[in-house]
Enzyme design. Structure first.
Site, PDB file in Angstrom:
ATOM      1  N   ASP A   1       1.009  -0.946  -0.051  1.00  0.00           N
ATOM      2  CA  ASP A   1      -0.021  -0.080   0.015  1.00  0.00           C
ATOM      3  C   ASP A   1       0.818   1.178  -0.018  1.00  0.00           C
ATOM      4  O   ASP A   1       1.858   1.329   0.885  1.00  0.00           O
ATOM      5  CB  ASP A   1      -0.868   0.204   1.244  1.00  0.00           C
ATOM      6  CG  ASP A   1      -1.870  -1.207   1.165  1.00  0.00           C
ATOM      7  OD1 ASP A   1      -2.050  -1.863   0.480  1.00  0.00           O
ATOM      8  OD2 ASP A   1      -2.528  -1.204   2.116  1.00  0.00           O
TER       9      ASP A   1
ATOM     10  N   ASP B   1     -13.190  -3.965  -1.243  1.00  0.00           N
ATOM     11  CA  ASP B   1     -13.146  -3.284   0.285  1.00  0.00           C
ATOM     12  C   ASP B   1     -14.205  -3.595   1.028  1.00  0.00           C
ATOM     13  O   ASP B   1     -14.982  -2.704   1.362  1.00  0.00           O
ATOM     14  CB  ASP B   1     -12.598  -1.962   0.298  1.00  0.00           C
ATOM     15  CG  ASP B   1     -11.312  -1.727  -0.583  1.00  0.00           C
ATOM     16  OD1 ASP B   1     -10.360  -2.531  -0.435  1.00  0.00           O
ATOM     17  OD2 ASP B   1     -11.176  -0.870  -1.310  1.00  0.00           O
TER      18      ASP B   1
HETATM   19  O1  1PR Z   1     -10.680   2.785  -4.918  1.00  0.00           O
HETATM   20  O2  1PR Z   1      -9.691   2.319  -7.338  1.00  0.00           O
HETATM   21  O3  1PR Z   1      -8.899   4.160  -6.106  1.00  0.00           O
HETATM   22  O4  1PR Z   1      -8.125   2.061  -5.258  1.00  0.00           O
HETATM   23  C1  1PR Z   1      -7.752   2.175  -4.208  1.00  0.00           C
HETATM   24  C2  1PR Z   1      -7.162   0.951  -3.658  1.00  0.00           C
HETATM   25  O5  1PR Z   1      -6.329   1.062  -2.349  1.00  0.00           O
HETATM   26  C3  1PR Z   1      -7.966  -0.103  -3.259  1.00  0.00           C
HETATM   27  O6  1PR Z   1      -7.663  -1.267  -3.911  1.00  0.00           O
HETATM   28  C4  1PR Z   1      -8.134  -0.202  -1.980  1.00  0.00           C
HETATM   29  O7  1PR Z   1      -8.286  -1.647  -1.452  1.00  0.00           O
HETATM   30  C5  1PR Z   1      -6.914   0.304  -1.506  1.00  0.00           C
HETATM   31  N1  1PR Z   1      -6.913   1.293  -0.362  1.00  0.00           N
HETATM   32  C6  1PR Z   1      -7.250   2.164  -0.056  1.00  0.00           C
HETATM   33  N2  1PR Z   1      -7.319   2.741   1.284  1.00  0.00           N
HETATM   34  C7  1PR Z   1      -6.716   1.954   1.773  1.00  0.00           C
HETATM   35  C8  1PR Z   1      -6.138   1.874   3.045  1.00  0.00           C
HETATM   36  O8  1PR Z   1      -5.464   0.709   3.821  1.00  0.00           O
HETATM   37  N3  1PR Z   1      -6.315   2.961   4.021  1.00  0.00           N
HETATM   38  N4  1PR Z   1      -5.650  -0.369   1.149  1.00  0.00           N
HETATM   39  C9  1PR Z   1      -6.335   0.853   1.082  1.00  0.00           C
HETATM   40  C10 1PR Z   1      -5.988  -1.457   0.930  1.00  0.00           C
HETATM   41  C11 1PR Z   1      -5.755  -3.501   1.648  1.00  0.00           C
HETATM   42  C12 1PR Z   1      -5.046  -4.773   1.200  1.00  0.00           C
HETATM   43  C13 1PR Z   1      -3.888  -4.959   2.485  1.00  0.00           C
HETATM   44  C14 1PR Z   1      -4.335  -6.461   3.008  1.00  0.00           C
HETATM   45  C15 1PR Z   1      -3.530  -7.066   3.656  1.00  0.00           C
HETATM   46  N5  1PR Z   1      -5.047  -2.383   1.544  1.00  0.00           N
HETATM   47  O9  1PR Z   1      -4.526  -4.438   0.281  1.00  0.00           O
HETATM   48  O10 1PR Z   1      -2.796  -4.952   1.643  1.00  0.00           O
HETATM   49  O11 1PR Z   1      -5.540  -6.278   3.686  1.00  0.00           O
HETATM   50  O12 1PR Z   1      -3.161  -6.672   4.589  1.00  0.00           O
HETATM   51  P1  1PR Z   1      -2.660  -7.654   6.079  1.00  0.00           P
HETATM   52  O13 1PR Z   1      -1.845  -8.842   5.412  1.00  0.00           O
HETATM   53  O14 1PR Z   1      -1.723  -6.594   6.631  1.00  0.00           O
HETATM   54  O15 1PR Z   1      -3.624  -7.938   6.683  1.00  0.00           O
HETATM   55  P2  1PR Z   1      -9.384   2.944  -6.118  1.00  0.00           P
END
Ligand code: 1PR
Length: 527
Positions: free
Chosen positions: A224, A379
């Protein structure tokens, strides 16, 4: 000098990077003469058969290409570059292929997820210089919904098993072509490219002859990425999507360095999520594009990028289509793009009107680059209910009861990084996106993200059972056993983790070693 035929679709950057990593110069074809004067030609086709042949025809490349292929000079076709050699394809039935190999390109008609995405083996049928230095049990990266079929056994170099035994590479005189992507297949793939580039040195049979090949479960590392308050692009990690600690954005490292480390450690795929991409216009996000460009220079496994992929109008009123945004990502080194927020809005619109417009980002990108290039990042968040009655969403019965003892729940889609809940459930979203042409689902879970408490098995089963495209399970991995659990209790093709890898609590080799005698994975020695 290697000549590369780029007809303008897909990620040729990774092929160029792989060849350049071998110390070779690459000349990209810009006119007919470049094809006619080539000494060694690589054709890395990506996308749709019909649009590929149309572009080749429009550019008057077809006849020079045939002349080249019929001369005695070496040719390497990759993926669609293999399909192009055949007479025609189910993907565009009215379009003629080059017709140099007798046979057709067929759509997979099997009882498995299609596209066939991931690392699978090869059964080597003929001795070829192209395999020198390989043991024969390595896995290679495939991503395709169509496969070639020929009655001419003499051209079949390898086959691969996936629901059926299909031809995964061919060789006829100077022509070699692979269904798999050597440029995305780690060290084993680089060896194949090296054998193609360096002439001579005889032919050696590999030591292993596999009886049947098996698709590996993929271990995916996710980064991320966002700017911290000082303006530096960092890899961060949230707890249930909250990436701030004591007010600051958590900084877990530099994106390019971390991606390189995971590649070396044996990650089967790397995902970058530009988590604030929804706020800004990605094409103005030069550092993020740079991360991709730098990473793809020496990371030879598939790269997915997500964040902010949608239509956009800039301050001056210029409109950019989602296709332009995606194209820029592909040109910078991405193999797949992932769509989050926009997919939810598209699905809502589709459910309202019941019509495919053809203009949504999913449809546009899928049409030009192929379904396999479109990943939908979901999400979702659990919403508990006491009974499925009167709930208009797809509800499941849950073993993990809610705070008030509720025995049912549905999974609410969110947009803008979990900030906004929508009136749509994750199962329906996945089904609609598959209908619109998505090729894979990246299934996050806000409740589980960063908790180290294991994947949400119920969510993964509910979504996986509702679609036929592959699913990447994500969120919650805390130990090696969680990977075993997700691969044995669900049909997910891949498992993604972030926090445990970044914090060095569990490494990718530890995961693979633990799974080695339990679940089919790509061997670490492959790398
Ligand atoms: O909505 O098309 O602009 O895409 C934004 C992207 O960014 C989406 O794929 C969304 O999942 C991601 N995103 C947005 N905000 C966050 C945040 O964390 N605040 N991250 C975010 C999402 C989730 C996973 C993470 C897993 C594994 N991250 O990809 O890597 O949950 O984590 P873990 O193994 O530590 O539990 P758009």
């Amino acid at each position: 000098m290697i000549t590369l035929l780029d007809y303008g679709a897909g990620n040729v950057r990774s092929v160029i990077n792989a060849i350049e990593s071998l110390g070779q110069k690459v000349k990209v074809v810009s006119d007919v003469d470049d094809i006619l004067s080539a000494e060694r030609l690589v054709f890395p086709g990506v996308g749709n058969f019909g649009s590929m042949m149309r572009i080749l025809n429009d550019k008057n490349y077809v006849d020079p290409l045939k002349d080249y292929l019929l001369s005695d000079r070496p040719f390497l076709g990759i993926c669609l570059g293999l399909h192009a050699l055949f007479e025609k394809s189910d993907e565009a039935p009215d379009t003629k292929g080059l017709g140099l190999i007798s046979g057709y390109v067929k759509k997979f008609n099997i009882d498995r997820s299609v596209p066939h995405i991931g690392w699978n083996g090869i059964n080597i049928k003929k001795v070829s210089r192209i395999f020198n230095g390989l043991r024969g049990d390595e896995k290679f990266y495939f991503v395709h919904s169509f496969h070639v079929e020929t009655e001419d056994d003499s051209v079949v170099l390898t086959t691969t098993d996936y629901g059926l035994e299909f031809v995964s590479s061919i060789q006829k005189a100077n022509i070699t072509a692979t269904q798999f992507h050597p440029e995305k297949s780690g060290d084993a793939g680089i060896k194949i490219l090296k054998n193609f580039i360096e002439p001579g040195n005889g032919e050696k049979a590999p030591a292993y002859v596999l009886k049947k090949t098996r698709l590996a479960k993929r271990i995916v590392a996710c980064l991320d990425v966002r700017s911290n308050d000082q303006g530096d692009l960092v890899v961060t990690k949230g707890d249930q999507y909250d990436v701030r600690e004591n007010g600051d954005v958590r900084n877990l490292g530099k994106p390019v360095e971390l991606a390189r480390r995971y590649y070396k450690e044996g990650a089967d795929e790397i995902v970058f999520l530009n988590i604030t991409g929804f706020r800004n216009f990605p094409l103005e996000d030069i550092p993020m594009m740079d991360v991709l460009k730098q990473t793809s220079k020496n990371v030879f496994v598939p790269l997915t990028i997500g964040g902010g992929i949608r239509n956009y109008t800039d301050k001056s009123g210029r409109e950019y289509t989602t296709l332009e945004v995606a194209t820029e990502y592909f040109r910078s080194g991405a193999d797949k793009i992932s769509i989050g927020s926009d997919a939810v809005l598209i699905a809502e619109e589709y459910l309202r009107t019941g019509e495919k417009t053809g203009n949504s980002s999913i449809e546009q990108i899928s049409k030009v680059y192929g379904a396999q290039a479109v990943v939908i990042s979901i999400d979702p968040r659990r919403v508990y209910v006491t009974s499925p009655d009167k709930i208009k969403h797809q509800v499941i019965k849950t073993e993990k009861k809610g705070p008030l003892g509720e025995e049912y729940c549905w999974y609410q889609c969110t947009i803008k990084g979990g900030r906004e809940g929508r009136d749509l459930d994750a199962i329906t979203l996945a089904q609609v996106c598959e209908k619109l042409g998505a090729g894979e689902i990246l299934l996050n879970c806000i409740d589980k993200d960063g908790t180290d408490s294991g994947y949400d098995i119920e969510l993964i089963n509910a979504v996986k059972n509702a679609v036929t495209i592959p699913v990447i399970a994500s969120s919650g991995a805390g130990c090696v056993e969680h990977f075993y659990e997700v691969f044995t209790e669900t049909e997910a093709e891949s498992a993604l983790a972030a926090g445990i890898f970044h914090r060095k609590e569990v490494s990718i080799p530890e995961v693979k070693n633990y799974l080695s005698d339990k679940v089919e994975t790509r061997l670490l020695k492959n790398n």
